[in-house]
Design a protein around this motif. Structure first.
Motif, mmCIF file in Angstrom:
data_model
loop_
_atom_site.group_PDB
_atom_site.id
_atom_site.type_symbol
_atom_site.label_atom_id
_atom_site.label_comp_id
_atom_site.label_asym_id
_atom_site.label_seq_id
_atom_site.Cartn_x
_atom_site.Cartn_y
_atom_site.Cartn_z
ATOM 1 N N UNK A 197 0.815 -1.220 0.000
ATOM 2 C CA UNK A 197 0.000 0.000 0.000
ATOM 3 C C UNK A 197 0.850 1.272 0.000
ATOM 4 N N UNK A 198 2.115 1.155 -0.459
ATOM 5 C CA UNK A 198 3.017 2.299 -0.427
ATOM 6 C C UNK A 198 2.488 3.477 -1.252
ATOM 7 N N UNK A 199 1.848 3.183 -2.355
ATOM 8 C CA UNK A 199 1.319 4.240 -3.214
ATOM 9 C C UNK A 199 -0.161 4.527 -2.963
ATOM 10 N N UNK A 200 -0.679 3.957 -1.883
ATOM 11 C CA UNK A 200 -2.103 4.093 -1.575
ATOM 12 C C UNK A 200 -2.256 5.061 -0.401
ATOM 13 N N UNK A 201 -2.609 6.301 -0.676
ATOM 14 C CA UNK A 201 -2.742 7.300 0.383
ATOM 15 C C UNK A 201 -4.158 7.401 0.925
ATOM 16 N N UNK A 202 -5.124 6.814 0.225
ATOM 17 C CA UNK A 202 -6.512 6.873 0.679
ATOM 18 C C UNK A 202 -7.229 5.620 0.225
ATOM 19 N N UNK A 203 -8.319 5.259 0.921
ATOM 20 C CA UNK A 203 -9.096 4.086 0.548
ATOM 21 C C UNK A 203 -8.717 2.869 1.373
ATOM 22 N N UNK A 204 -9.398 1.756 1.106
ATOM 23 C CA UNK A 204 -9.129 0.495 1.801
ATOM 24 C C UNK A 204 -7.820 -0.098 1.329
ATOM 25 N N UNK A 205 -7.270 -1.023 2.111
ATOM 26 C CA UNK A 205 -6.045 -1.698 1.672
ATOM 27 C C UNK A 205 -6.360 -2.624 0.504
ATOM 28 N N UNK A 290 -7.980 7.586 12.119
ATOM 29 C CA UNK A 290 -8.514 8.948 12.007
ATOM 30 C C UNK A 290 -7.447 9.931 11.537
ATOM 31 N N UNK A 291 -6.260 9.837 12.116
ATOM 32 C CA UNK A 291 -5.250 10.860 11.912
ATOM 33 C C UNK A 291 -4.422 10.708 10.638
ATOM 34 N N UNK A 292 -4.225 9.481 10.153
ATOM 35 C CA UNK A 292 -3.177 9.250 9.163
ATOM 36 C C UNK A 292 -3.711 8.719 7.833
ATOM 37 N N UNK A 293 -2.900 8.899 6.788
ATOM 38 C CA UNK A 293 -3.204 8.343 5.462
ATOM 39 C C UNK A 293 -3.054 6.826 5.506
ATOM 40 N N UNK A 294 -3.539 6.128 4.474
ATOM 41 C CA UNK A 294 -3.442 4.667 4.429
ATOM 42 C C UNK A 294 -1.986 4.218 4.513
ATOM 43 N N UNK A 357 -15.622 13.551 15.827
ATOM 44 C CA UNK A 357 -16.408 12.842 14.808
ATOM 45 C C UNK A 357 -17.106 13.808 13.863
ATOM 46 N N UNK A 358 -17.117 15.080 14.202
ATOM 47 C CA UNK A 358 -17.829 16.053 13.381
ATOM 48 C C UNK A 358 -17.064 16.462 12.134
ATOM 49 N N UNK A 359 -15.806 16.092 12.050
ATOM 50 C CA UNK A 359 -15.039 16.415 10.842
ATOM 51 C C UNK A 359 -14.035 15.308 10.553
ATOM 52 N N UNK A 360 -13.610 15.256 9.319
ATOM 53 C CA UNK A 360 -12.693 14.206 8.852
ATOM 54 C C UNK A 360 -11.291 14.461 9.386
ATOM 55 N N UNK A 361 -10.541 13.374 9.604
ATOM 56 C CA UNK A 361 -9.185 13.492 10.092
ATOM 57 C C UNK A 361 -8.261 14.144 9.087
ATOM 58 N N UNK A 362 -7.072 14.573 9.542
ATOM 59 C CA UNK A 362 -6.149 15.319 8.677
ATOM 60 C C UNK A 362 -5.465 14.478 7.603
ATOM 61 N N UNK A 363 -5.490 13.155 7.733
ATOM 62 C CA UNK A 363 -4.816 12.312 6.735
ATOM 63 C C UNK A 363 -3.324 12.550 6.665
ATOM 64 N N UNK A 364 -2.687 12.705 7.814
ATOM 65 C CA UNK A 364 -1.254 12.999 7.877
ATOM 66 C C UNK A 364 -0.434 11.890 7.232
ATOM 67 N N UNK A 365 0.538 12.272 6.401
ATOM 68 C CA UNK A 365 1.391 11.301 5.717
ATOM 69 C C UNK A 365 2.777 11.290 6.355
ATOM 70 N N UNK A 366 3.560 10.284 6.024
ATOM 71 C CA UNK A 366 4.861 10.090 6.673
ATOM 72 C C UNK A 366 5.866 11.196 6.350
ATOM 73 N N UNK A 367 5.627 11.967 5.312
ATOM 74 C CA UNK A 367 6.556 13.038 4.949
ATOM 75 C C UNK A 367 6.056 14.410 5.403
ATOM 76 N N UNK A 368 4.969 14.428 6.157
ATOM 77 C CA UNK A 368 4.418 15.700 6.619
ATOM 78 C C UNK A 368 5.200 16.241 7.810
ATOM 79 N N UNK A 369 5.068 17.543 8.011
ATOM 80 C CA UNK A 369 5.757 18.220 9.117
ATOM 81 C C UNK A 369 5.252 17.683 10.454
#
Length: 492
Positions: A197-205, A290-294, A357-369
């Protein structure tokens, strides 16, 4: 023919094996049931540590892979709702069957009980592969319930092996070896997931992720069949593990009752047991998912379970450190864990104040600050989990050396643990405020340690070869042999 004198580099004695009709050489501590190959000592197949390592690999392939999948949050799905429903079925079934798993184990033995227990894991993974294409919730919920039944069998048998096969001064080592291999499975499973899933930033595995889990978990169920029966396992001091003889369902339920009556201190550990799987839902679904990308979820998972290995190995080594008495070690361990609960969950407030639960998580990725700091905090949760589970098992193993009683203890542990997991799965499935799940997870861990403190102050001894064990002799159907197995005095 006796071994040449130059090869007998440890003290040996000869005992007559009535069952096999031949003389067995019993060597000193740590070398019993060893043979030589090219000058190296090779542990024999029926040696306790050999069997414990095999059980560790079974846990590697079954619950280890399950943890790799669960650690992604929502079992790899974008929405954790269906996984929460499966979790309710799983933990409810576990809570019920955990109470009778010791009875099943006494009837079927370790090998068959573990083999039956391993079946449910591959079915569970297959249900999510199916869900990716059909959205069939019913199959997922059924598979979760089936897994609850199977896992109750597997964990009960594993607990008996881990706590009753080694001698007293090797119990911490046995726990840490099993925990290391179990979590190594989650590390490797997470690494496979990360690669796929290295190239999968969103969605199911991906489907390939679920397929890999199915294959590995099936192998785990098959591996159970190569274990030897418990009565063929001989400890380093020459004693055999007690062979169970099932007295009947009614008598076994009476045995559960007598276990509590004869040693009611076990009830003080129930809050610790309840908390021991409760916090996973918050960590996996409400932090990682909640917090992170796939991709980041998979990356976090690798380090979460790697930290579990390191923490369990270090903590298990400390619990076996005989320069300190067992009472002193457990007192230090309790205090350390209480400090860690307050520090790590207090630090987790960084996640909590920005989670809703009222808003979507930030989807933080491994290269983010600032990602590294969040990863370290998430790994701290793993550290605390590993020492918590290790301490629970060590405490039960320190309270008795009777395998039948240990089966009951393991059943109580997993059953109460499952009740806690059922409650939090229902809360998360009903979309309860994440702040409430966070606060209850923290509070239950702190309260669990406080409730258990009297056990470490007044109940635990430096060895269980004592009046406590002797008082059980009339009920345990042969504990005398087990007490001989545990006659290794620890520190003063």
């Amino acid at each position: 023919m006796s071994a040449p004198k130059e090869e007998m580099d440890v003290e040996t004695t000869a005992t007559h094996d009535i069952d096999q009709g031949h003389t067995t050489v019993v060597e000193g501590m740590g070398s019993f049931h060893e043979k030589r190959f090219l000058g190296l000592r090779i542990p024999r197949y029926a040696a306790p540590m050999t069997q414990i390592v095999l059980v560790g690999f079974i846990m590697f392939l079954n619950p280890g892979m399950y943890n790799a999948l669960a650690g992604l949050g929502g079992a790899g799905q974008v929405d954790a709702t269906v996984q929460n429903f499966a979790g309710i079925g799983l933990h409810s079934a576990f809570a019920v069957f955990g109470l009778i798993a010791g009875t099943i184990h006494n009837v079927l033995g370790t090998r068959v009980t573990m083999a039956l227990g391993g079946i449910g894991y591959s079915v569970y993974s297959a249900s999510f592969l199916c869900y990716n294409h059909t959205k069939n919730r019913g199959f997922v919920i059924f598979s979760g319930t089936l897994l609850g039944v199977c896992a109750a069998f597997l964990w009960c048998a594993q607990g008996v092996v881990m706590m009753s096969y080694p001698t007293e001064n090797h119990k911490g080592r046995a726990i840490s070896i099993t925990w290391l291999l179990f979590n190594l499975g989650a590390v490797i499973g997470s690494a496979v997931t990360l690669a796929q899933n290295w190239n999968n930033k969103a969605g199911s595995v991906t489907d390939g992720t679920y397929a890999a889990f199915i294959v590995l978990e099936t192998l785990g169920a098959i591996l159970c069949l190569v274990l030897v029966p418990s009565d063929r396992v001989v400890r380093s001091d020459g004693s055999r593990v007690e062979k169970y003889r099932h007295p009947g369902i009614k008598e076994e339920f009476i045995g559960l009752y007598k276990t509590v009556v004869s040693d009611p201190w076990i009830i003080l550990l129930f809050p610790m047991f309840f908390a021991s799987n409760y916090f996973y839902t918050y960590q996996f679904n409400d932090v990682n998912s909640y917090w992170f990308s796939t991709r980041a979820r998979a990356f976090n998972n690798v380090f979460y379970w790697l930290m579990q290995i390191i923490a369990a190995a270090a903590f298990g080594a400390f619990l076996d450190w005989t320069r300190l008495s067992r009472r002193l070690r457990t007192g230090i361990a309790w205090a350390f864990m209480f400090v860690m609960v307050m520090a790590i969950w207090g630090g987790g407030y960084v996640f909590q104040i920005k989670t809703s639960r009222s808003h979507k998580g930030p989807g933080m990725d491994i290269f983010d600050h600032n990602y590294t700091w969040y990863l370290i905090l998430y790994m701290s949760y793993a550290f605390l989990d590993a020492i918590w589970q290790t301490f629970c098992y060590y405490t039960m193993g320190a309270m008795t050396n009777n395998p039948r009683k240990l089966a009951y203890y393991a059943g109580f542990y997993k059953s109460v643990q499952a009740v806690g997991a059922t409650v939090v799965s229902k809360l998360d499935g009903d979309k309860a405020p994440i702040s409430a799940i966070y606060a209850s997870s923290w509070g239950l861990m702190a309260a669990g340690l406080v409730c258990a403190l009297p056990v470490y102050v007044w109940r635990l001894h430096n060895t269980e070869v004592s009046a406590v064990e002797s008082s059980e002799e009339s009920d345990d159907g042969g504990a005398g042999e087990v007490r001989k197995a545990a006659a290794v005095e620890e520190g003063s």
